[in-house]
Design an enzyme around this catalytic site. Structure first.
Site, PDB file in Angstrom:
ATOM      1  N   ASP A   7      38.907  21.356  48.663  1.00  0.00           N
ATOM      2  CA  ASP A   7      39.747  22.339  49.340  1.00  0.00           C
ATOM      3  C   ASP A   7      39.706  22.138  50.854  1.00  0.00           C
ATOM      4  OD1 ASP A   7      37.073  23.114  49.473  1.00  0.00           O
ATOM      5  OD2 ASP A   7      37.334  24.785  48.105  1.00  0.00           O
ATOM      6  N   ASP A  23      32.120  35.712  44.172  1.00  0.00           N
ATOM      7  CA  ASP A  23      33.160  36.374  43.367  1.00  0.00           C
ATOM      8  C   ASP A  23      33.613  35.504  42.194  1.00  0.00           C
ATOM      9  OD1 ASP A  23      34.644  34.383  44.604  1.00  0.00           O
ATOM     10  OD2 ASP A  23      36.025  35.730  45.632  1.00  0.00           O
ATOM     11  N   HIS A  33      34.577  32.311  42.286  1.00  0.00           N
ATOM     12  CA  HIS A  33      35.556  31.230  42.517  1.00  0.00           C
ATOM     13  C   HIS A  33      34.891  29.855  42.391  1.00  0.00           C
ATOM     14  CE1 HIS A  33      34.643  31.547  47.115  1.00  0.00           C
ATOM     15  NE2 HIS A  33      34.095  30.430  46.687  1.00  0.00           N
ATOM     16  N   GLU A  87      40.391  31.913  43.739  1.00  0.00           N
ATOM     17  CA  GLU A  87      39.858  33.265  43.823  1.00  0.00           C
ATOM     18  C   GLU A  87      40.188  34.049  42.543  1.00  0.00           C
ATOM     19  OE1 GLU A  87      37.784  33.782  46.000  1.00  0.00           O
ATOM     20  OE2 GLU A  87      38.439  33.566  48.070  1.00  0.00           O
TER      21      GLU A  87
END
Ligand code: F6R
Length: 261
Positions: free
Chosen positions: A67, A136, A138, A143
């Protein structure tokens, strides 16, 4: 999914480096998937030591990062292209240009994302993907709510991820970009072997969902339950919410040394 609970980060780095090293012996031109962030640093440090000692070489290997932040200038120290270069690529013997990432400065974002998918495909796909996991749930920057069938695209980072990553931006959450380009979950699922690393109690909830929860876009890493070859490397703190921790430990202890992960 193989779950391996190890004593500390050093041991995790060694086990993961063994897998990368064995792959490069079998296939010197292997394609590696490289995560940024804190989680894989012990793997990169161990691989650097082994490369300097002449035990492993990346001279024919290629790499793809997961990313990239949108909009950080080409020379920004936290641009993932620069981060991976600093923590790993420039410290080993990759050929120039052998490691690429999505273009966070592209003016045509959909075209840049399609070109990145195409580059991975043309390289023959990723042989071994190193992953971290967000608090979270990811993986890369997929996400919660990400399509399990997603490909490389632009995503908005959650407030939680920006708070988590503010430590790389002098503690200033507003300095963390709001958007990124990220490989999709379907892109990551095409890697032939996925090695996910998590350490620390702040990762325990995400790890609990990843390993023992139901598959759900709310915890995107759970898509890996559908992957045929995933290894999850954990320390005790990250593993402390796993119901079957005793079973995972017993299984790994009983594994013959030669088998690796
Ligand atoms: C980084 C990435 C992210 C991180 C995750 C965990 O390229 O794709 O998914 O792996 O945010 O970050 P750390 O390892 O810093 O806790």
């Amino acid at each position: 999914m193989e779950v391996v609970i190890l004593a500390d980060a050093k041991e995790i780095g060694a086990v993961a480096a063994d897998a990368v090293g064995a792959l490069l012996v079998r296939q010197p031109d292997a394609v590696l998937g490289l995560a940024t962030g804190s989680s894989p640093l012990m793997i990169y440090d161990e691989l650097v030591l082994r490369c300097v000692a002449g035990l492993v070489s990346f001279s024919r290997a290629r790499g793809f990062t997961l990313d990239e932040y949108v909009g950080l200038s080409a020379d920004h120290p936290e641009r993932y292209h620069n981060v991976i270069d600093r923590v790993f690529v420039s410290r080993v013997d990759f050929a120039p240009g052998a490691v690429q990432g999505p273009d966070g400065l592209a003016s045509d974002v959909p075209a840049a994302c399609a070109a990145y998918e195409d580059a991975i495909h043309r390289a023959g796909g990723v042989d071994l993907q190193i992953l971290g996991i967000g608090t979270d749930g990811h993986i890369a920057f997929n996400e919660p709510g990400s399509s399990l069938a997603s490909r490389t695209r632009i995503k908005t980072l959650t407030r939680q991820t920006r708070i988590d990553n503010a430590r790389f931006f002098g503690g200033d959450v507003d300095a963390v970009p709001t958007h990124c380009l990220t490989q999709g979950l379907a892109t990551i699922m095409e890697a032939r072997h996925v090695v996910l690393v998590a350490t620390g109690s702040h990762k325990a909830e995400a790890v609990h969902h990843l390993v023992e929860g139901p598959v759900s876009a709310m915890w995107p890493a759970t898509v890996l339950q559908h992957h045929p070859h995933v290894t999850v490397l954990l320390d005790d703190a990250a593993a402390h919410r796993l119901q079957l921790a005793g079973y995972y430990r017993e299984t790994y202890r009983a594994k013959p040394d030669w088998q690796g992960i």
